[in-house]
Design a protein around this motif. Structure first.
Motif, PDB file in Angstrom:
ATOM      1  N   LEU A 172      16.979  37.725  38.214  1.00  0.00           N
ATOM      2  CA  LEU A 172      15.799  37.297  38.974  1.00  0.00           C
ATOM      3  C   LEU A 172      14.527  37.818  38.294  1.00  0.00           C
ATOM      4  O   LEU A 172      14.388  38.998  38.023  1.00  0.00           O
ATOM      5  N   GLY A 173      13.604  36.910  37.982  1.00  0.00           N
ATOM      6  CA  GLY A 173      12.334  37.319  37.402  1.00  0.00           C
ATOM      7  C   GLY A 173      12.236  37.125  35.906  1.00  0.00           C
ATOM      8  O   GLY A 173      11.191  37.385  35.337  1.00  0.00           O
ATOM      9  N   ALA A 174      13.314  36.654  35.257  1.00  0.00           N
ATOM     10  CA  ALA A 174      13.253  36.437  33.804  1.00  0.00           C
ATOM     11  C   ALA A 174      13.960  35.139  33.449  1.00  0.00           C
ATOM     12  O   ALA A 174      15.054  35.157  32.897  1.00  0.00           O
ATOM     13  N   PRO A 175      13.376  33.989  33.799  1.00  0.00           N
ATOM     14  CA  PRO A 175      14.077  32.718  33.543  1.00  0.00           C
ATOM     15  C   PRO A 175      13.986  32.316  32.082  1.00  0.00           C
ATOM     16  O   PRO A 175      13.037  32.694  31.375  1.00  0.00           O
ATOM     17  N   HIS A 176      15.008  31.549  31.634  1.00  0.00           N
ATOM     18  CA  HIS A 176      14.884  30.870  30.348  1.00  0.00           C
ATOM     19  C   HIS A 176      14.020  29.635  30.553  1.00  0.00           C
ATOM     20  O   HIS A 176      14.297  28.833  31.418  1.00  0.00           O
ATOM     21  N   MET A 177      12.978  29.468  29.770  1.00  0.00           N
ATOM     22  CA  MET A 177      12.077  28.332  29.991  1.00  0.00           C
ATOM     23  C   MET A 177      12.029  27.447  28.758  1.00  0.00           C
ATOM     24  O   MET A 177      10.973  27.078  28.280  1.00  0.00           O
ATOM     25  N   ARG A 178      13.212  27.086  28.222  1.00  0.00           N
ATOM     26  CA  ARG A 178      13.217  26.310  26.974  1.00  0.00           C
ATOM     27  C   ARG A 178      12.628  24.934  27.194  1.00  0.00           C
ATOM     28  O   ARG A 178      11.886  24.427  26.361  1.00  0.00           O
ATOM     29  N   VAL A 179      12.949  24.301  28.314  1.00  0.00           N
ATOM     30  CA  VAL A 179      12.451  22.949  28.558  1.00  0.00           C
ATOM     31  C   VAL A 179      10.997  22.997  28.998  1.00  0.00           C
ATOM     32  O   VAL A 179      10.150  22.255  28.505  1.00  0.00           O
ATOM     33  N   SER A 180      10.691  23.902  29.943  1.00  0.00           N
ATOM     34  CA  SER A 180       9.345  23.848  30.522  1.00  0.00           C
ATOM     35  C   SER A 180       8.281  24.446  29.623  1.00  0.00           C
ATOM     36  O   SER A 180       7.104  24.265  29.898  1.00  0.00           O
ATOM     37  N   GLU A 181       8.680  25.158  28.550  1.00  0.00           N
ATOM     38  CA  GLU A 181       7.659  25.642  27.611  1.00  0.00           C
ATOM     39  C   GLU A 181       6.823  24.483  27.083  1.00  0.00           C
ATOM     40  O   GLU A 181       5.595  24.562  26.993  1.00  0.00           O
ATOM     41  N   THR A 182       7.503  23.376  26.747  1.00  0.00           N
ATOM     42  CA  THR A 182       6.788  22.203  26.242  1.00  0.00           C
ATOM     43  C   THR A 182       5.842  21.662  27.296  1.00  0.00           C
ATOM     44  O   THR A 182       4.692  21.323  27.000  1.00  0.00           O
ATOM     45  N   TYR A 183       6.335  21.589  28.531  1.00  0.00           N
ATOM     46  CA  TYR A 183       5.508  21.050  29.602  1.00  0.00           C
ATOM     47  C   TYR A 183       4.267  21.910  29.823  1.00  0.00           C
ATOM     48  O   TYR A 183       3.158  21.396  29.983  1.00  0.00           O
ATOM     49  N   VAL A 184       4.473  23.235  29.824  1.00  0.00           N
ATOM     50  CA  VAL A 184       3.342  24.128  30.074  1.00  0.00           C
ATOM     51  C   VAL A 184       2.334  24.059  28.930  1.00  0.00           C
ATOM     52  O   VAL A 184       1.120  24.023  29.127  1.00  0.00           O
ATOM     53  N   ALA A 185       2.860  23.977  27.676  1.00  0.00           N
ATOM     54  CA  ALA A 185       1.953  24.019  26.530  1.00  0.00           C
ATOM     55  C   ALA A 185       1.203  22.705  26.351  1.00  0.00           C
ATOM     56  O   ALA A 185       0.012  22.702  26.025  1.00  0.00           O
ATOM     57  N   GLU A 186       1.906  21.576  26.560  1.00  0.00           N
ATOM     58  CA  GLU A 186       1.306  20.292  26.239  1.00  0.00           C
ATOM     59  C   GLU A 186       0.944  19.460  27.457  1.00  0.00           C
ATOM     60  O   GLU A 186       0.470  18.335  27.310  1.00  0.00           O
ATOM     61  N   GLY A 187       1.204  20.014  28.652  1.00  0.00           N
ATOM     62  CA  GLY A 187       0.986  19.213  29.858  1.00  0.00           C
ATOM     63  C   GLY A 187      -0.457  18.787  30.027  1.00  0.00           C
ATOM     64  O   GLY A 187      -0.740  17.644  30.388  1.00  0.00           O
ATOM     65  N   LEU A 188      -1.384  19.685  29.742  1.00  0.00           N
ATOM     66  CA  LEU A 188      -2.793  19.362  29.984  1.00  0.00           C
ATOM     67  C   LEU A 188      -3.266  18.270  29.027  1.00  0.00           C
ATOM     68  O   LEU A 188      -3.933  17.315  29.437  1.00  0.00           O
ATOM     69  N   GLU A 189      -2.879  18.379  27.751  1.00  0.00           N
ATOM     70  CA  GLU A 189      -3.326  17.354  26.803  1.00  0.00           C
ATOM     71  C   GLU A 189      -2.643  16.016  27.078  1.00  0.00           C
ATOM     72  O   GLU A 189      -3.277  14.955  27.001  1.00  0.00           O
ATOM     73  N   ASP A 190      -1.333  16.049  27.390  1.00  0.00           N
ATOM     74  CA  ASP A 190      -0.596  14.795  27.523  1.00  0.00           C
ATOM     75  C   ASP A 190      -0.945  14.055  28.810  1.00  0.00           C
ATOM     76  O   ASP A 190      -1.024  12.822  28.816  1.00  0.00           O
ATOM     77  N   THR A 191      -1.106  14.793  29.914  1.00  0.00           N
ATOM     78  CA  THR A 191      -1.260  14.120  31.199  1.00  0.00           C
ATOM     79  C   THR A 191      -2.642  14.312  31.812  1.00  0.00           C
ATOM     80  O   THR A 191      -3.051  13.506  32.635  1.00  0.00           O
ATOM     81  N   GLY A 192      -3.338  15.367  31.455  1.00  0.00           N
ATOM     82  CA  GLY A 192      -4.628  15.629  32.065  1.00  0.00           C
ATOM     83  C   GLY A 192      -4.548  16.262  33.424  1.00  0.00           C
ATOM     84  O   GLY A 192      -5.573  16.397  34.094  1.00  0.00           O
ATOM     85  N   ALA A 193      -3.341  16.657  33.850  1.00  0.00           N
ATOM     86  CA  ALA A 193      -3.184  17.266  35.168  1.00  0.00           C
ATOM     87  C   ALA A 193      -3.202  18.786  35.028  1.00  0.00           C
ATOM     88  O   ALA A 193      -2.488  19.340  34.190  1.00  0.00           O
ATOM     89  N   VAL A 194      -4.018  19.449  35.835  1.00  0.00           N
ATOM     90  CA  VAL A 194      -4.085  20.910  35.776  1.00  0.00           C
ATOM     91  C   VAL A 194      -2.846  21.520  36.411  1.00  0.00           C
ATOM     92  O   VAL A 194      -2.333  22.536  35.962  1.00  0.00           O
ATOM     93  N   ASN A 195      -2.354  20.870  37.469  1.00  0.00           N
ATOM     94  CA  ASN A 195      -1.146  21.361  38.136  1.00  0.00           C
ATOM     95  C   ASN A 195       0.069  20.880  37.350  1.00  0.00           C
ATOM     96  O   ASN A 195       0.322  19.684  37.242  1.00  0.00           O
ATOM     97  N   VAL A 196       0.814  21.845  36.778  1.00  0.00           N
ATOM     98  CA  VAL A 196       1.923  21.459  35.910  1.00  0.00           C
ATOM     99  C   VAL A 196       3.024  20.761  36.705  1.00  0.00           C
ATOM    100  O   VAL A 196       3.707  19.874  36.193  1.00  0.00           O
ATOM    101  N   VAL A 197       3.202  21.187  37.993  1.00  0.00           N
ATOM    102  CA  VAL A 197       4.262  20.574  38.799  1.00  0.00           C
ATOM    103  C   VAL A 197       3.987  19.091  39.003  1.00  0.00           C
ATOM    104  O   VAL A 197       4.883  18.247  38.858  1.00  0.00           O
ATOM    105  N   SER A 198       2.744  18.731  39.305  1.00  0.00           N
ATOM    106  CA  SER A 198       2.468  17.302  39.491  1.00  0.00           C
ATOM    107  C   SER A 198       2.524  16.563  38.156  1.00  0.00           C
ATOM    108  O   SER A 198       2.895  15.383  38.129  1.00  0.00           O
TER     109      SER A 198
END
Lengths: 114, 182
Positions: free
Chosen positions: B110-136
């Motif tokens: 608990l508290g140390a997840p593997h984030m292999r998939v979501s690293e891309t989303y977090v890093a490129e989410g703002l440029e690709d989608t323009g959404a500040v909220n990564v979940v949306s």
């Protein structure tokens, strides 16, 4: 680890309610509890110590910001809404059963079958 | 993290009350406790989107469940579980907990997840989608087909509820030919 085990206990309680109870509404409640436990498990897996909520800061600093895992949150949002839909369907079926047989007891319903 | 454990224990107590209560209305309210506990736990675990959605959904589902129980003037719950069933449930529960302990020692703590998939989303989410909220951004853009499937399931369930819950009777279709004959 302890939090995961508590989640599993909650899930087991829900499954017990769905399997052992004879009241249709109790079965629906057991399934709702099990679903809650699974969603909670996903949210806990996504948790990260000292991570921020998955909303990007206004000013982009160097490197990726430290935040909790946003992917399970998106999946859980989908699961929550689908859970509401299935609960509504189960309740509609239960109320129809009550209209037809006049009872919520599944053993009596089984006896009434012709 | 003490808050999280407290909420979890409250949820388990609520689940026990919901399953063992004789009165159906009390059981439904106890299930509301479990759902609101999930909302609070999501808030503690830094998931505000999940917390808001779960709050709304739990209120709606409790209203639906109360509609099903209060309609018949508080029916008594039938609690007829044989003692053998209790023993079997206990044995299976302990077995599941033992296996679960083995499994949970393998996954990241608990508290140390593997984030292999979501690293891309977090890093490129703002440029690709323009959404500040990564979940949306994930929900509506990266995994948009998932949300389309969710809408499909929701539509199917609503159709099912309408088909099951509509009042019985084909009187209207039967009377219409009579009118036509006259």
């Amino acid at each position: 680890m302890i939090a995961y085990m508590l989640c599993l206990v909650l899930f087991c309680l829900g499954v017990y309610g769905a399997l052992a109870k004879r009241n249709v509404i109790k079965i629906v409640l057991g399934l709702a509890i099990a679903e809650c436990a699974v969603n909670l498990m996903f949210v806990l897996i996504a948790y990260r110590v000292h991570g921020s909520a998955p909303i990007l800061p206004r000013v982009a600093e160097g490197g990726a910001p430290v935040m909790v895992d946003p992917l399970p949150h998106a999946l859980v949002l989908t699961a929550i809404v689908i859970g509401l839909a299935t609960t509504a369907l189960m309740v509609a079926l239960a109320m129809r059963i009550y209209q037809q047989y006049g009872t919520y007891d599944i053993s009596e319903i089984r006896e009434l079958k012709g | 993290m003490i808050a999280l454990y407290t909420i979890l224990v409250v949820m388990i107590i609520g689940a026990v009350i919901a399953i063992e209560a004789r009165d159906l209305l009390s059981a439904v309210i106890a299930v509301g406790t479990v759902g609101l506990g999930l909302s609070l736990a999501a808030l503690v675990a830094k998931a505000p989107d999940v917390a808001i959605t779960q709050l709304v959904v739990e209120i709606i589902s409790v209203v639906i469940l109360i509609r099903a129980t209060i309609r018949i003037g508080l029916p008594r719950s039938t609690h007829g579980s044989t003692p053998l069933l209790g023993v079997v449930a206990l044995v299976f529960g302990i077995a599941v907990l033992v296996v679960g302990a083995r499994v949970f020692s393998e996954i990241p703590p608990l508290g140390a997840p593997h984030m292999r998939v979501s690293e891309t989303y977090v890093a490129e989410g703002l440029e690709d989608t323009g959404a500040v909220n990564v979940v949306s951004a994930i929900l509506l853009d990266f995994r948009g087909y998932d949300t389309l499937g969710e809408a499909t399931v929701l539509f199917a369930a609503v159709m099912g509820v309408l088909a099951v819950a509509r009042p019985v009777g084909r009187r209207k279709t039967r009377t219409e030919p009579n009118h036509a004959n006259k």
